[in-house]
Each structure stands twice: as C-alpha cells, then as structure tokens.
Design a protein around this motif. Sequence first.
Motif, PDB file in Angstrom:
ATOM      1  N   ASP A 198       7.900   7.892   5.777  1.00 62.05           N
ATOM      2  CA  ASP A 198       9.361   7.793   5.738  1.00 62.05           C
ATOM      3  C   ASP A 198       9.867   7.021   4.524  1.00 62.05           C
ATOM      4  O   ASP A 198      11.010   6.557   4.530  1.00 62.05           O
ATOM      5  CB  ASP A 198       9.877   7.111   7.017  1.00 62.05           C
ATOM      6  CG  ASP A 198       9.572   7.927   8.263  1.00 62.05           C
ATOM      7  OD1 ASP A 198       9.533   9.162   8.155  1.00 62.05           O
ATOM      8  OD2 ASP A 198       9.367   7.335   9.343  1.00 62.05           O
ATOM      9  N   TRP A 199       9.046   6.854   3.490  1.00 65.83           N
ATOM     10  CA  TRP A 199       9.436   6.003   2.359  1.00 65.83           C
ATOM     11  C   TRP A 199      10.691   6.537   1.669  1.00 65.83           C
ATOM     12  O   TRP A 199      11.661   5.798   1.473  1.00 65.83           O
ATOM     13  CB  TRP A 199       8.288   5.900   1.366  1.00 65.83           C
ATOM     14  CG  TRP A 199       8.537   4.920   0.260  1.00 65.83           C
ATOM     15  CD1 TRP A 199       9.084   5.167  -0.960  1.00 65.83           C
ATOM     16  CD2 TRP A 199       8.264   3.519   0.302  1.00 65.83           C
ATOM     17  NE1 TRP A 199       9.158   4.010  -1.698  1.00 65.83           N
ATOM     18  CE2 TRP A 199       8.659   2.983  -0.946  1.00 65.83           C
ATOM     19  CE3 TRP A 199       7.713   2.670   1.247  1.00 65.83           C
ATOM     20  CZ2 TRP A 199       8.534   1.632  -1.255  1.00 65.83           C
ATOM     21  CZ3 TRP A 199       7.571   1.327   0.945  1.00 65.83           C
ATOM     22  CH2 TRP A 199       7.982   0.819  -0.288  1.00 65.83           C
ATOM     23  N   ASP A 200      10.687   7.800   1.294  1.00 65.50           N
ATOM     24  CA  ASP A 200      11.849   8.361   0.596  1.00 65.50           C
ATOM     25  C   ASP A 200      13.092   8.345   1.482  1.00 65.50           C
ATOM     26  O   ASP A 200      14.210   8.110   1.007  1.00 65.50           O
ATOM     27  CB  ASP A 200      11.542   9.795   0.138  1.00 65.50           C
ATOM     28  CG  ASP A 200      10.440   9.841  -0.902  1.00 65.50           C
ATOM     29  OD1 ASP A 200      10.241   8.827  -1.592  1.00 65.50           O
ATOM     30  OD2 ASP A 200       9.770  10.888  -1.018  1.00 65.50           O
ATOM     31  N   ARG A 201      12.908   8.594   2.790  1.00 66.73           N
ATOM     32  CA  ARG A 201      14.032   8.584   3.710  1.00 66.73           C
ATOM     33  C   ARG A 201      14.613   7.171   3.841  1.00 66.73           C
ATOM     34  O   ARG A 201      15.831   6.992   3.874  1.00 66.73           O
ATOM     35  CB  ARG A 201      13.582   9.098   5.066  1.00 66.73           C
ATOM     36  CG  ARG A 201      14.711   9.401   6.053  1.00 66.73           C
ATOM     37  CD  ARG A 201      14.140   9.872   7.366  1.00 66.73           C
ATOM     38  NE  ARG A 201      13.188  10.973   7.161  1.00 66.73           N
ATOM     39  CZ  ARG A 201      12.375  11.408   8.119  1.00 66.73           C
ATOM     40  NH1 ARG A 201      12.384  10.842   9.311  1.00 66.73           N
ATOM     41  NH2 ARG A 201      11.560  12.402   7.870  1.00 66.73           N
ATOM     42  N   LEU A 202      13.744   6.163   3.889  1.00 64.77           N
ATOM     43  CA  LEU A 202      14.229   4.783   3.984  1.00 64.77           C
ATOM     44  C   LEU A 202      14.998   4.375   2.735  1.00 64.77           C
ATOM     45  O   LEU A 202      16.035   3.716   2.816  1.00 64.77           O
ATOM     46  CB  LEU A 202      13.043   3.835   4.213  1.00 64.77           C
ATOM     47  CG  LEU A 202      12.334   3.923   5.574  1.00 64.77           C
ATOM     48  CD1 LEU A 202      11.081   3.060   5.574  1.00 64.77           C
ATOM     49  CD2 LEU A 202      13.272   3.502   6.691  1.00 64.77           C
TER      50      LEU A 202
ATOM     51  N   LEU B 289       0.828  -1.207   0.000  1.00 61.12           N
ATOM     52  CA  LEU B 289       0.000   0.000   0.000  1.00 61.12           C
ATOM     53  C   LEU B 289       0.866   1.261   0.000  1.00 61.12           C
ATOM     54  O   LEU B 289       0.558   2.246  -0.695  1.00 61.12           O
ATOM     55  CB  LEU B 289      -0.935  -0.011   1.215  1.00 61.12           C
ATOM     56  CG  LEU B 289      -2.027  -1.080   1.210  1.00 61.12           C
ATOM     57  CD1 LEU B 289      -2.803  -1.052   2.513  1.00 61.12           C
ATOM     58  CD2 LEU B 289      -2.964  -0.909   0.033  1.00 61.12           C
ATOM     59  N   ALA B 290       1.950   1.237   0.772  1.00 60.86           N
ATOM     60  CA  ALA B 290       2.858   2.391   0.789  1.00 60.86           C
ATOM     61  C   ALA B 290       3.543   2.569  -0.558  1.00 60.86           C
ATOM     62  O   ALA B 290       3.718   3.705  -1.036  1.00 60.86           O
ATOM     63  CB  ALA B 290       3.889   2.221   1.897  1.00 60.86           C
ATOM     64  N   TYR B 291       3.925   1.472  -1.196  1.00 60.57           N
ATOM     65  CA  TYR B 291       4.564   1.544  -2.508  1.00 60.57           C
ATOM     66  C   TYR B 291       3.605   2.113  -3.545  1.00 60.57           C
ATOM     67  O   TYR B 291       3.994   2.903  -4.416  1.00 60.57           O
ATOM     68  CB  TYR B 291       5.033   0.151  -2.915  1.00 60.57           C
ATOM     69  CG  TYR B 291       5.690   0.084  -4.269  1.00 60.57           C
ATOM     70  CD1 TYR B 291       6.994   0.514  -4.456  1.00 60.57           C
ATOM     71  CD2 TYR B 291       5.007  -0.421  -5.368  1.00 60.57           C
ATOM     72  CE1 TYR B 291       7.603   0.454  -5.697  1.00 60.57           C
ATOM     73  CE2 TYR B 291       5.600  -0.489  -6.611  1.00 60.57           C
ATOM     74  CZ  TYR B 291       6.897  -0.055  -6.770  1.00 60.57           C
ATOM     75  OH  TYR B 291       7.487  -0.119  -7.997  1.00 60.57           O
ATOM     76  N   LEU B 292       2.309   1.715  -3.448  1.00 63.31           N
ATOM     77  CA  LEU B 292       1.322   2.234  -4.391  1.00 63.31           C
ATOM     78  C   LEU B 292       1.019   3.709  -4.142  1.00 63.31           C
ATOM     79  O   LEU B 292       0.740   4.465  -5.079  1.00 63.31           O
ATOM     80  CB  LEU B 292       0.030   1.413  -4.279  1.00 63.31           C
ATOM     81  CG  LEU B 292       0.102  -0.053  -4.714  1.00 63.31           C
ATOM     82  CD1 LEU B 292      -1.215  -0.750  -4.437  1.00 63.31           C
ATOM     83  CD2 LEU B 292       0.468  -0.173  -6.175  1.00 63.31           C
ATOM     84  N   GLY B 293       1.065   4.121  -2.870  1.00 64.18           N
ATOM     85  CA  GLY B 293       0.698   5.495  -2.555  1.00 64.18           C
ATOM     86  C   GLY B 293       1.830   6.486  -2.620  1.00 64.18           C
ATOM     87  O   GLY B 293       1.582   7.703  -2.670  1.00 64.18           O
TER      88      GLY B 293
END
Length: 374
Positions: free
Chosen positions: A169-173, A35-39
């Motif tokens: 935090d997706w981009d930070r990770l 879900l995070a990857y899609l969003g």
Amino acid sequence: MRRQWWVVAVVVAIALWFFANIEPVLAPFFISAVLAYLGDPIADRLETWGLSRRLSVTVVFVLLTFLICLTLLLVVPALGRQIGQLAEAIPAILNWVQESVLPKLQSLTGLDLNTDFDQMREALVANWKETSTVAATVLAQVSRSSLALVAWIGNLALIPVVTFYLLLDWDRLVAKLRDSLPRRWEPAAVRLSRECDEVLSSFLRGQLIVMLCLGVIYAVGLTLFGIRFGLLIGLLSGLASIVPYLGVIVGITVAGLVAFFQFHDPLMLLAVLGVFGFGQLVESVVLQPKLLGDKIGLHPVAVIFAVLAGGQLAGFTGVLLALPVAAVVMVVLRYLHENYKKSSLYDSSEKIGAEEPHQSEEIPPSRGDNEEPS
C-alpha cells in the motif's frame, strides 16, 4: 489564522509526546518502513514490466527475505567466530605492545609509560569481561522471562508482516497523505518531500549499497591475503565509509597493525594498501557514478552529529532515525534559507535608518524692491 497555527502546534506536540512514550515498540515498525522504502522502487519497476502490484511486492519481499536469511546464515556466524578470536588475541596484542612498542617510545620520549599502560590494560580487560558478563546476564534473563522472550520474538515476527503490507500500500498511502494536505500548502510540501526523497535515496539506497560493496571488497581482499579478522575489519570499514574517507583510514590502520603483528613483514602493509586502494578505485569509478550520481547527500559532520545526537536522545531507535530526520531537517533548512534570501529582511530596497535627503531651502526674495520710496 493564528488559531490554526496553535492547533497545528498542539497536534505536533501531542504526536511527539505519543511517539516518545511508545519508543520501545517503534523499532520493528521503523525497520519495516525502511525496508518498504528501499523495495518500493523495485516494485514500481516490476509493475512497469506488466506485473500486478501484489505479484511485484511478493517478488521484492521474497528477494529481501532471501538476502536477510543469507546474511544471517553466512555472515553472522563467521563474525561471531572472529569476534571470539579477537577476544582471545587481545592479551597477546597487549603483551606485544608492552614488550616491543613501549620500550621504543620510552627511549624516544624519555617518559615511563608502563604504569599508565598497566592501568589501561586492567581497565580494558575488566570492561571486556564485564561486557561479556552483562551480555550473558541479559540473555539469561530473557530466556528465563517468558513474557520478554515472547515480546522479543513478536517484534521480530512483526517486521516481515508490516514490511509486506507497507510495500503493498506504499503508493496508496503516499497519495492519501498528499490528498490530505491543505491545498495552500500542497505545492511547497510536495517540493520538500521530493527533495527529502532525493537525499534519503542517496543515503538509504545509494550510500548503503556503496558501503556494502566496499565492505565485501575489503573483507574478501583481506581474507585472501590471510590477514586475521579480515571479515570483521572489512565489514566495519565498509560501515565506517558512511563518512567519506573514515572507512579507509580506520581500515588501513587496523588491518595494517593486524597484518604486521601477524606476519612481522612490512610487505604485508603493501597488500593492505592494495586492498583498500582497489576499493577506493572501484568506489570512485563505478559505485559513486552509478549509484549516487549527482545526488545531494548529507555533510560528513552532519552525519556524525546526527548519529551521536540520535543515540543520546532515543537510544537504538534514535540511531535508526538519525539520518532520515537529519535529511529532512537539512531540506527544510535549505528551503527556509532560500525564502530568507528572497525576503525583504535579507535585501530590502529601503535602507533602514537612512535619512531623507534635505531639500535646499530657498531664500525668499528681498522685499526691498517692492518698498515704495518715502
């Protein structure tokens, strides 16, 4: 150098062992990661419009929650009703097959098919009842066991929480993971990760939206024509569209049989063909060019094999992981194949086993001219 590779192999083996042992708790985290990857692309787009990261993630999170709740409230009850109607209609369908279809097949082939059909009918009814009994037993067991019920509710509650923080935090990770790579491996790793993202986005973002749109088109069209189980057949055909042409074949076959059995009118078969033909037209003209473009997807055989292998190896979690893992494996294999084509093993300038050309041996000059006369 050899010692470093041993360390990497040991770390990978320990990680695989660890994830294999915690497989029952991986499902909510994996669903949250998907879900995070899609969003994440939507959140990034909102950031370019001037919103902060937290506000962008909040908007995406609310949108995902709304869509999931709408699906649970509208689609799931209707599917449940149609599945119940299908269970009630199975005996009538089997009687029609035995009374109308089998005599014609027997007259054409000369084979007595009633005995085999009776055995198949008994096995089908028994398995259907056993499936219902098992489902009721599992639900009763879960409801009696407070610990299992709490764990189940806890796993469901984890999904929105983990999804929100992963989106935040997706981009930070991703940046930290890239910064942690060995500097020597970073260019190749970044290239492979971009190719993996291209393939994954083709399936998890593009192909899933195509499947959903086709399922809605099929379900609405069949329901408007009054065909029973139209919602169920349409959504299942849309899901089967992950393999090209499989959804159309399955949908036309099942919907055609249901329509003929319901109306006894061959013209309804034209209506079924019209619904699925319109869906294919929309897919080829609008959905594929706009959502997938020229992205490289997985081969249909690879999709089937990945899903079956994932289910066999790790159950439901393996089915969820099958396509992402298959996409990564395909990208890595393509990278290895390119390096192999550039290596001396594939095209060496030196022919292995070739013999050096023999130089012609010069005959020494005769010494007769130099001999003194006796």
